[in-house]
Design a protein around this motif. Structure first.
Motif, PDB file in Angstrom:
ATOM      1  N   HIS A  87      -3.906  -5.586   1.426  1.00 41.83           N
ATOM      2  CA  HIS A  87      -4.887  -4.718   0.778  1.00 41.83           C
ATOM      3  C   HIS A  87      -6.170  -4.651   1.595  1.00 41.83           C
ATOM      4  O   HIS A  87      -6.588  -5.631   2.217  1.00 41.83           O
ATOM      5  CB  HIS A  87      -5.196  -5.236  -0.623  1.00 41.83           C
ATOM      6  CG  HIS A  87      -4.109  -4.954  -1.619  1.00 41.83           C
ATOM      7  ND1 HIS A  87      -4.184  -5.314  -2.938  1.00 41.83           N
ATOM      8  CD2 HIS A  87      -2.906  -4.334  -1.472  1.00 41.83           C
ATOM      9  CE1 HIS A  87      -3.081  -4.930  -3.571  1.00 41.83           C
ATOM     10  NE2 HIS A  87      -2.290  -4.347  -2.702  1.00 41.83           N
ATOM     11  N   LYS A  88      -6.787  -3.490   1.549  1.00 41.58           N
ATOM     12  CA  LYS A  88      -8.035  -3.280   2.276  1.00 41.58           C
ATOM     13  C   LYS A  88      -9.221  -3.107   1.328  1.00 41.58           C
ATOM     14  O   LYS A  88     -10.298  -2.687   1.736  1.00 41.58           O
ATOM     15  CB  LYS A  88      -7.918  -2.044   3.175  1.00 41.58           C
ATOM     16  CG  LYS A  88      -6.801  -2.141   4.211  1.00 41.58           C
ATOM     17  CD  LYS A  88      -7.065  -3.265   5.205  1.00 41.58           C
ATOM     18  CE  LYS A  88      -6.104  -3.210   6.373  1.00 41.58           C
ATOM     19  NZ  LYS A  88      -4.704  -3.519   5.985  1.00 41.58           N
ATOM     20  N   GLY A  89      -8.992  -3.391   0.043  1.00 40.81           N
ATOM     21  CA  GLY A  89     -10.103  -3.311  -0.904  1.00 40.81           C
ATOM     22  C   GLY A  89     -10.335  -1.923  -1.447  1.00 40.81           C
ATOM     23  O   GLY A  89     -11.492  -1.514  -1.611  1.00 40.81           O
ATOM     24  N   SER A  90      -9.261  -1.180  -1.734  1.00 40.40           N
ATOM     25  CA  SER A  90      -9.434   0.138  -2.338  1.00 40.40           C
ATOM     26  C   SER A  90     -10.228   0.019  -3.614  1.00 40.40           C
ATOM     27  O   SER A  90     -10.030  -0.904  -4.405  1.00 40.40           O
ATOM     28  CB  SER A  90      -8.067   0.754  -2.642  1.00 40.40           C
ATOM     29  OG  SER A  90      -7.349   0.993  -1.458  1.00 40.40           O
ATOM     30  N   ARG A  91     -11.121   0.961  -3.814  1.00 37.27           N
ATOM     31  CA  ARG A  91     -12.018   0.900  -4.965  1.00 37.27           C
ATOM     32  C   ARG A  91     -11.217   0.987  -6.255  1.00 37.27           C
ATOM     33  O   ARG A  91     -10.464   1.914  -6.478  1.00 37.27           O
ATOM     34  CB  ARG A  91     -13.033   2.033  -4.908  1.00 37.27           C
ATOM     35  CG  ARG A  91     -14.048   2.009  -6.035  1.00 37.27           C
ATOM     36  CD  ARG A  91     -15.091   3.077  -5.820  1.00 37.27           C
ATOM     37  NE  ARG A  91     -14.492   4.401  -5.772  1.00 37.27           N
ATOM     38  CZ  ARG A  91     -15.043   5.478  -6.355  1.00 37.27           C
ATOM     39  NH1 ARG A  91     -16.181   5.354  -6.997  1.00 37.27           N
ATOM     40  NH2 ARG A  91     -14.474   6.644  -6.259  1.00 37.27           N
ATOM     41  N   GLY A  92     -11.396   0.010  -7.147  1.00 36.17           N
ATOM     42  CA  GLY A  92     -10.722   0.043  -8.431  1.00 36.17           C
ATOM     43  C   GLY A  92     -11.515   0.833  -9.447  1.00 36.17           C
ATOM     44  O   GLY A  92     -12.616   1.293  -9.186  1.00 36.17           O
ATOM     45  N   PHE A 113      -2.982   9.180   4.146  1.00 36.25           N
ATOM     46  CA  PHE A 113      -3.862   8.386   3.282  1.00 36.25           C
ATOM     47  C   PHE A 113      -3.159   7.093   2.907  1.00 36.25           C
ATOM     48  O   PHE A 113      -1.957   7.057   2.657  1.00 36.25           O
ATOM     49  CB  PHE A 113      -4.182   9.191   2.020  1.00 36.25           C
ATOM     50  CG  PHE A 113      -5.440   8.757   1.317  1.00 36.25           C
ATOM     51  CD1 PHE A 113      -6.636   9.422   1.523  1.00 36.25           C
ATOM     52  CD2 PHE A 113      -5.432   7.677   0.446  1.00 36.25           C
ATOM     53  CE1 PHE A 113      -7.796   9.023   0.878  1.00 36.25           C
ATOM     54  CE2 PHE A 113      -6.586   7.274  -0.198  1.00 36.25           C
ATOM     55  CZ  PHE A 113      -7.779   7.946   0.016  1.00 36.25           C
ATOM     56  N   ARG A 114      -3.918   6.006   2.835  1.00 37.88           N
ATOM     57  CA  ARG A 114      -3.375   4.699   2.465  1.00 37.88           C
ATOM     58  C   ARG A 114      -4.174   4.182   1.270  1.00 37.88           C
ATOM     59  O   ARG A 114      -5.399   4.244   1.247  1.00 37.88           O
ATOM     60  CB  ARG A 114      -3.430   3.723   3.641  1.00 37.88           C
ATOM     61  CG  ARG A 114      -2.749   4.234   4.884  1.00 37.88           C
ATOM     62  CD  ARG A 114      -2.959   3.314   6.071  1.00 37.88           C
ATOM     63  NE  ARG A 114      -1.831   2.417   6.307  1.00 37.88           N
ATOM     64  CZ  ARG A 114      -0.753   2.755   6.994  1.00 37.88           C
ATOM     65  NH1 ARG A 114      -0.639   3.969   7.505  1.00 37.88           N
ATOM     66  NH2 ARG A 114       0.215   1.874   7.189  1.00 37.88           N
ATOM     67  N   LEU A 115      -3.454   3.646   0.297  1.00 36.72           N
ATOM     68  CA  LEU A 115      -4.089   3.205  -0.942  1.00 36.72           C
ATOM     69  C   LEU A 115      -3.428   1.929  -1.432  1.00 36.72           C
ATOM     70  O   LEU A 115      -2.192   1.830  -1.478  1.00 36.72           O
ATOM     71  CB  LEU A 115      -3.948   4.311  -2.011  1.00 36.72           C
ATOM     72  CG  LEU A 115      -4.723   4.128  -3.318  1.00 36.72           C
ATOM     73  CD1 LEU A 115      -6.229   4.226  -3.069  1.00 36.72           C
ATOM     74  CD2 LEU A 115      -4.306   5.200  -4.328  1.00 36.72           C
ATOM     75  N   ARG A 140       0.842  -1.185   0.000  1.00 38.40           N
ATOM     76  CA  ARG A 140       0.000   0.000   0.000  1.00 38.40           C
ATOM     77  C   ARG A 140       0.884   1.244   0.000  1.00 38.40           C
ATOM     78  O   ARG A 140       1.998   1.230   0.526  1.00 38.40           O
ATOM     79  CB  ARG A 140      -0.923   0.037   1.221  1.00 38.40           C
ATOM     80  CG  ARG A 140      -1.735  -1.234   1.420  1.00 38.40           C
ATOM     81  CD  ARG A 140      -2.748  -1.069   2.530  1.00 38.40           C
ATOM     82  NE  ARG A 140      -3.947  -0.424   2.038  1.00 38.40           N
ATOM     83  CZ  ARG A 140      -4.808   0.237   2.802  1.00 38.40           C
ATOM     84  NH1 ARG A 140      -4.568   0.404   4.088  1.00 38.40           N
ATOM     85  NH2 ARG A 140      -5.893   0.777   2.284  1.00 38.40           N
ATOM     86  N   ALA A 141       0.398   2.279  -0.627  1.00 40.16           N
ATOM     87  CA  ALA A 141       1.064   3.573  -0.567  1.00 40.16           C
ATOM     88  C   ALA A 141       0.531   4.338   0.638  1.00 40.16           C
ATOM     89  O   ALA A 141      -0.681   4.349   0.887  1.00 40.16           O
ATOM     90  CB  ALA A 141       0.807   4.361  -1.838  1.00 40.16           C
TER      91      ALA A 141
END
Length: 322
Positions: free
Chosen positions: A67-72, A25-27, A5-6
């Motif tokens: 990953h936490k499921g960031s919206r693609g 912020f985490r992405l 994650r960034a």
């Protein structure tokens, strides 16, 4: 499998003013080597932002973290197409995006205005044809850069393809991605404004830049202060695989700076991306879903010529079953 994650602070500015700030912020990112430019694009799409002018990271790092499921962003090639395929239950509406050409029209300062003169007048034709039959045949003299026109690679490069070499498939019915930028605070259009569009949307598309500058067409105001596509923006669109870039402004390049350099023209035409300048009426188009056409005559040894540019919009057919 390790996921990454960034983690960053971000400052986001919009081309029409205002901005957003993010702290910590985490992405989700695809790997440990992803850079700031790629994360900026992911962030814009993740947040669903539009008209982004710049993204800066005062703090930035990539960490190993699940990953936490960031919206693609869906790469859906059918975007803008109604269920059942194009044309199913729809009617089409045409929107003219071209300026009319007339004798004396000034398109670009310093380029000769067109002149129209008779070759055969109607009066003279009566001596040639049967009674009651008459024709007019006229001669128009004009530069290729007149009205709304398309640039082929030959316009910029001596060994580039001329107008006769252009494939109709790259000129007709292109999916239009319209960027409405009429309220932008800066003249140069940055790469960041295109981050909101997915790779699937941009590939093979006509990217149309609505700056609102066409309101000055034919007046002295048109010649100065015009919006343009930045070099970074041109490079981004080439990498995305667009087919055509159009703008409703004086030039796709900055004609008031850079010592005569024309990076947008040079880069786009070298990559085989068509350029259409002096469009009008782009405010009538949706951001997505239209089809764009701009076809010049098939002239050999010529690089630029006027086009009848238009968009086809799909609208619900009142007679179709719902």
């Amino acid at each position: 499998m390790t996921e990454y994650r960034a983690v960053f602070d971000a400052e986001i500015a919009f081309v029409n003013g205002g901005g957003l700030s993010a702290r910590g912020f985490r992405l989700d990112v695809p790997g440990p080597d992803v850079g700031e430019a790629a994360v900026a694009e992911l962030l814009v799409r993740h947040l669903g932002l539009a008209l982004v002018g710049s993204v800066e990271f005062p703090r930035f790092e990539i960490v190993a973290e699940a990953h936490k499921g960031s919206r693609g962003v869906a790469a859906d090639a059918s975007l803008g197409t109604p269920p059942g395929g194009a044309g199913a239950g729809t009617a089409s509406r045409l929107v003219d995006l071209s300026h009319p050409i007339r004798a004396g029209l000034v398109t670009y300062p310093g380029i000769p205005a067109p002149s129209i003169a008779p070759h055969l007048t109607r009066a003279a034709s009566r001596q040639v044809y049967a009674p009651g039959t008459e024709f007019a045949i006229d001669v128009i003299t004009m530069a290729g850069n007149t009205g709304t026109y398309l640039d082929s690679p030959y316009h910029r490069y001596a060994d580039g393809g001329d107008l006769a070499s252009l494939e109709l498939a790259t000129l007709v019915g292109l999916p239009a991605q319209v960027l409405h930028l009429a309220d932008a605070a800066e003249r140069g259009i940055p790469a960041e404004v295109f981050f909101e569009r997915s790779a699937a949307e941009l590939a093979g598309a006509a990217v149309l830049l609505h700056t609102g500058w066409s309101r000055h067409f034919g007046t002295p105001e048109y010649a100065s202060g015009a919006p343009y596509l930045s070099e970074a923006g041109a490079r981004f669109l080439i990498a995305a695989g667009v087919a055509l870039v159009g703008i409703d402004s004086l030039n796709i390049d900055d004609t008031e700076g850079g010592g005569g350099e024309r990076p947008a023209h040079s880069l786009l035409l070298a990559a085989g991306v068509h350029v259409v300048e002096h469009l009008t009426g782009l405010e009538r188009l949706p951001a997505r879903g239209a089809r764009f056409t701009a076809v010049p005559p098939r002239i050999e040894g010529f690089g630029t010529f006027p086009v009848r540019a238009f968009a086809e919009l799909s609208t619900p057919d009142p007679g179709a079953a719902g």
